[in-house]
Structure formats: C-alpha cells, structure tokens
Design a protein around this motif. Sequence first.
Motif, short mmCIF file in Angstrom:
data_model
loop_
_atom_site.label_atom_id
_atom_site.label_comp_id
_atom_site.label_asym_id
_atom_site.label_seq_id
_atom_site.Cartn_x
_atom_site.Cartn_y
_atom_site.Cartn_z
N PHE A 377 0.81 -1.22 0.00
CA PHE A 377 0.00 0.00 0.00
C PHE A 377 0.85 1.27 0.00
CE2 PHE A 377 -2.92 -3.23 1.66
CZ PHE A 377 -4.04 -2.98 0.89
N ASP A 378 2.18 1.10 -0.10
CA ASP A 378 3.11 2.24 -0.16
C ASP A 378 2.88 3.21 0.99
OD1 ASP A 378 5.22 3.67 -1.19
OD2 ASP A 378 3.97 4.87 -2.53
N ARG A 379 2.88 2.65 2.21
CA ARG A 379 2.73 3.46 3.41
C ARG A 379 3.99 3.37 4.26
NH1 ARG A 379 -1.47 3.93 0.81
NH2 ARG A 379 -3.54 4.46 1.66
N PRO A 380 4.43 4.47 4.85
CA PRO A 380 5.54 4.38 5.81
C PRO A 380 5.07 3.66 7.06
CG PRO A 380 4.60 6.58 5.78
CD PRO A 380 3.93 5.84 4.67
N PHE A 381 6.01 3.12 7.80
CA PHE A 381 5.66 2.36 9.00
C PHE A 381 6.72 2.54 10.06
CE2 PHE A 381 8.22 -0.38 6.35
CZ PHE A 381 9.06 -1.02 7.24
N VAL A 382 6.29 2.35 11.31
CA VAL A 382 7.21 2.35 12.44
C VAL A 382 6.88 1.14 13.29
CG1 VAL A 382 5.69 3.85 13.81
CG2 VAL A 382 8.11 3.70 14.39
N MET A 383 7.93 0.44 13.77
CA MET A 383 7.73 -0.78 14.55
C MET A 383 8.53 -0.71 15.83
SD MET A 383 7.68 -3.92 11.78
CE MET A 383 9.17 -3.52 10.91
#
Length: 387
Positions: A377-383
Amino acid sequence: MRHDRQRAALMVAGAVACGWIGWSGYLLLLPVSIAFPYLWSRAPDRTSAALVSTGYFLAASRSLPQGVAAFYQSDIWPGLVLWLLAFSGFVSVHSVLWTGRLGVRSVLAYLIAMVLMALPPFGILGWAHPITAAGVILAGWDWLGLLAMASGLSIMTTRYWPAAAITFAGCWLWSAAFWTQPQIGRDWQGVDLQLGKRLGRDAGLAYHRQLRASIGRSKVRDRIVVLPESTLGFWTPSAAALWQTYAKSSTMTVVAGAVVVDETGYDNVLVQITGQRSDIVYRERIPVPGSMWQPWRQLAGQSGGARAHFFANPVVYIAGMKSAPLICYEQLLVWPILQSMLHDPDMIVAVGNGWWTQGTSVVEIQRMSVEAWARLFDRPFVMSFNT
C-alpha cells in the motif's frame, strides 16, 4: 493407486517446503508461499488435499509450540496441543472446498478459501496467508495489487498456472532489484527493548524511571517515540501523571502499549502521552485467542480475559497522523490491516512483545508481514518490539 500415493507425497513435501521457506522471516522469500494453491489443487483426492494443507500450515507456524512453552514456562506439550488445534480451521476450509476439477471450479473454490481465511471468524486463525506476498511481488500497487494477487493465486489452481508463475517471478525479480523501504521521517522513532518477560509486569516507580532512562539513552528526545506492547503495564492515573511530566520536560510524544483493567476483563491498548494530556488511542481488535481472548468465559458468566474489538478503531490519530495500529498478533492476520487500509491511513504503527519467542522466527515473521503490507500500500511504517 500407487501413482496417486506418490503424487500425494510429493505435494505434501512441496507444501511443507513452501510453508517453511516462505514463512522463515526473510521478506524476499515470502513469495515462495504462492506455490501452495498449485500444490493444493493438484492433490489426487480430498484426503491428500487435507494433508497438503496440514503440511503447509504446520511448517509455516512451526515456531508456535516452542513459543507457547516459553510463555507458560512449561514443557512443549501445551504448545503442541495449541498448534494442532490452531490449524484445524485452515485445514477444514481447504479440505471442504477442494475440488478434483481444474478450471472455473478450482478458481472459485480457492477464491472462497482465501476470503474465508482472511475474514473473521476463520480469519482469526488465518496465519500464513499466501496473499501477504503481494507486498513483495506487487509493491506499491495498492488495492489493485491485492486484486491482482488474488487473481494470480486462483489461476495457480488451473492448467494456466505457468503463466501466473512466470508473471509472479518476473514481478518478484523486478521488486527485489528496485527494493526501497518506505520512509517514516526523522520525527518518528520506534524503540526496541530487551526487557524480556519483565516488561510491563513491574508497576514500581523504579521500573518507569529505568524505562525513561533507556529512552533518553537512545537519543530520541523531542521526537514521537513508539514503545512496545504492554510497556507501561497497568494504565493508571499515577502512571499517566508520571509519563506526562516526562513528556513535558522533553517535549516528546510517547506512544506505548499498556493494559486497562476493569471488573469484566481487560483491554490491550496503545496510549499517547504528551506534556498536556494522555489518551487511550487504540484498543486491540484481535488479541491472541486462548491465552488472551477467552470468549468462553462470558458464555459461562465469568469475568476475565482480554476483550476483542473486531470492527472498532481501524485507524486512530497519533501526533496528527492518521495511523493504522497493529498490536502483536494482529500483524500475523489479514483482516486487521485490510480493515485499516479501507480508511486510507497515512502510516502503519506496529508494536509487539515477543520475549517468549526467543529462539524462534515469530518476531521476524511479524516484522516481515508488516513491511509486506506497508510495501503493497506504499505506506511508511514504524515498529517497536520487546525481546
């Protein structure tokens, strides 16, 4: 008859291999799992189809027994029992829907199986779903990529499977050659902790001070800091006041996991803390069945266990960003992320507490799944994870 037995054995062995390799925790190997619908559809009979499904699912979820044994601090048998019970939904769905005819019937059968294993109630145990590989093969294609992946997986059950396999392979190589990770920006920082099973179980002031000190050492001052599931333990007014004071002194926004308890049970939550206020921004939609979510307690008139909010809060606002939250177990499933993506979030926030997975690939698989969906979905993410 002998030929059928040999073919069945080959299909089962192939299913074990694609489950083991595809769900090893290495993102670029995830597309190996797309071989499953081909192997399933080529099973010579329904019993063989059940064995193929069993081999794939058990190989993909092989880390569960060891992890459960560590969680309950017992021998491996409780984990083995849970492991065997957990695959029953997957095997049942694929056994019932198997058809010996290739073509339109096999396409429809596998489409139904995919949908059933993605959505509740079967989707509650819908681990190792091959459609997750869309994030590697069709990165950036968004919902069109999801539909294309579903179509391709269904075509793998027909005599035209070579066309689908070659197309998948080409997209896979292209994606690997031009691989880039979505960037969240410098204002966001996921902090991994290594506090083991002590995380969140110590409500003392010394624990919170130590935790704050570890954040300070990570040089994330004046940022939006994301901490793992259950980091803050029981969420109380005194804990809120303590962390608000810290956030105010550092001009930091803290997003962390906590637990909210009342007389009927508890919620696994994410809280957002600034110098001005603290709020519960997310309540977990699908806690781990059995160890956390125990619906039979309500049927028996008992209290306790985590509450499940299946269709609630698919997106929340964190530091002004429309976010898709995923807590631990939700990262292994299809439904929570798709429900969130229907609301067009700006980013994905994923937290987990994986101390009990030491020596297994569970946390790596969780990270892999989150990144795959973020890529699709071409979304940035943080984990943020605790190990």
